[in-house]
Write a protein that holds these residues in place. Structure first.
Motif, short mmCIF file in Angstrom:
data_model
loop_
_atom_site.label_atom_id
_atom_site.label_comp_id
_atom_site.label_asym_id
_atom_site.label_seq_id
_atom_site.Cartn_x
_atom_site.Cartn_y
_atom_site.Cartn_z
N GLY A 216 -33.58 -5.21 71.52
CA GLY A 216 -34.10 -4.18 70.64
C GLY A 216 -33.16 -3.02 70.47
N MET A 217 -33.59 -2.07 69.66
CA MET A 217 -32.78 -0.87 69.50
C MET A 217 -33.66 0.37 69.54
SD MET A 217 -31.63 -0.85 65.54
CE MET A 217 -32.76 -1.04 64.20
N CYS A 218 -33.06 1.42 70.08
CA CYS A 218 -33.74 2.72 70.12
C CYS A 218 -33.38 3.49 68.86
CB CYS A 218 -33.31 3.50 71.36
SG CYS A 218 -34.00 2.83 72.88
N THR A 219 -34.39 3.99 68.19
CA THR A 219 -34.17 4.77 66.98
C THR A 219 -35.31 5.76 66.80
OG1 THR A 219 -33.87 4.64 64.57
CG2 THR A 219 -35.28 2.96 65.56
N SER A 220 -34.97 7.01 66.55
CA SER A 220 -35.96 8.08 66.33
C SER A 220 -36.99 8.16 67.46
CB SER A 220 -36.68 7.86 64.99
OG SER A 220 -35.74 7.81 63.94
N GLY A 221 -36.52 7.98 68.68
CA GLY A 221 -37.38 8.14 69.84
C GLY A 221 -38.24 6.95 70.19
N SER A 222 -38.13 5.85 69.44
CA SER A 222 -38.93 4.67 69.72
C SER A 222 -38.05 3.46 69.98
CB SER A 222 -39.89 4.37 68.56
OG SER A 222 -39.15 4.08 67.39
N PHE A 223 -38.68 2.37 70.44
CA PHE A 223 -37.96 1.13 70.73
C PHE A 223 -38.45 0.06 69.76
CE2 PHE A 223 -37.66 -2.96 73.09
CZ PHE A 223 -36.29 -3.02 73.24
#
Length: 341
Positions: A216-223
């Motif tokens: 996965g990737m972390c983006t805008s504080g979420s996973f």
């Protein structure tokens, strides 16, 4: 009189010889040409061995469909709006043809960000006037600019290449690199540049056998979880981890699907692979992936306890240049350092 006749005959003979010589120089008639087939053959061979003015390649069109495209052979002025293509051109040794490029933070491509090379915008938004001003022979784009294909095609032929997850990242890179190399007569160099990739994949497969993973990737504080249909798919497709993060029928090819940390605990994977998108694109003030992931729930998983929470060390490469030769080398290094080290 006899003498005059003799002189007249001699003069006529000279004139006839002169006419024959002129006829030979101008190609003569068909009967004269058939007497020297070797000369016409060698002429044809010379023409066939000459450098072609153009070549036909297979590229994607505005509808993201494969189509034949005629491009100049050995183009001297190249506009780049795709980092994977710039990566390949750089690896092939023809980067000196680049007259304009999109901005990039990739360290190994910083030689192309200077005052001598025009800034053409970004890989998501091209500056059409700047592209036109640099008078390219050919333009390279990626999927983010597919909607600008027609506008850019008014300026020069547009080469649009992408990775095909069904084919796999490695084979996509090989295929795309060969396509680009054919524009310069450098096809043989691709095998040389990619010679050890298959063996490196095999070594990683020895670790992944029988192992599950969430990617996965972390983006805008979420996973956001990622499947095997887009970014980072090499982990599940070629390297061979069983990607249990998403249902195979869900399209996660762009930015994945947001997942709760309870979801990770419930799936209980052997490995968790994380790409930090905010770091990749330089988002100001963004949380680090490590700060997002290392919470009480994730730290209670076996993957975390066993040291199998893996942060991909070069997220910008994974996110913006996945289809490049050097990018693939760096991506494999990221996995090797964690899995084989």
């Amino acid at each position: 009189m006899n003498m005059k006749k003799m002189l007249s005959l001699a003069l006529a003979g000279v004139m006839a010889l002169s006419l024959m010589a002129c006829s030979a120089q101008n190609g003569g008639d068909s009967s004269e040409n058939t007497s020297s087939p070797s000369s016409s053959q060698s002429s044809e061979e010379t023409q066939n061995n000459e450098t072609p003015e153009s070549v036909t390649i297979t590229s994607l069109n505005a509808n993201k469909e494969a189509a034949e495209l005629e491009v100049p052979y050995d183009p001297q002025r190249i506009a780049i709006l795709d980092m994977a293509s710039l990566d390949i051109l750089n690896a092939l040794g023809v980067g000196d043809r680049v007259v304009g490029t999109a901005s990039t933070s990739l360290e190994y491509l910083q030689d192309y960000i200077n005052d001598d090379i025009a800034n053409l915008g970004t890989i998501k938004e091209a500056d059409l006037e700047a592209v036109m001003a640099c008078e390219p022979d050919v333009i390279f784009i990626g999927g983010r600019l597919s909607s600008s294909y027609d506008a850019l095609s008014e300026i020069a032929p547009v080469v649009y290449l992408a990775t095909d997850t069904e084919l796999g990242v490695v084979e996509s890179v090989r295929q795309n690199a060969t396509t680009i190399a054919s524009m310069f007569g450098l096809e043989d160099k691709v095998d040389e540049l990619m010679a050890d990739f298959d063996a490196r994949i095999t070594a990683l497969q020895a670790v992944s056998e029988g192992q599950t993973a969430i990617v996965g990737m972390c983006t805008s504080g979420s996973f956001n979880v990622l499947g095997n249909d887009g970014r980072c798919s090499i982990i599940g497709v070629e390297v061979g981890f069983e990607n249990i993060g998403v249902d195979a029928n869900i399209d996660t090819s762009t930015h994945g699907n947001e997942a709760s940390f309870e979801f990770i605990v419930d799936k209980n994977p052997d490995y968790i692979f994380v790409m930090d998108r905010d770091a990749a694109i330089g988002t100001d003030g963004a949380q680090l992936a490590q700060d997002i992931m290392e919470n009480e729930l994730v730290m209670g998983t076996e993957a975390y306890k066993n040291g199998h929470l893996i942060y991909l060390a070069h997220p910008a490469v994974w996110y913006t240049a996945e289809g490049g030769i050097t990018a693939l080398d760096i991506m494999l290094q990221d996995l090797e350092s964690e899995l084989l080290g």
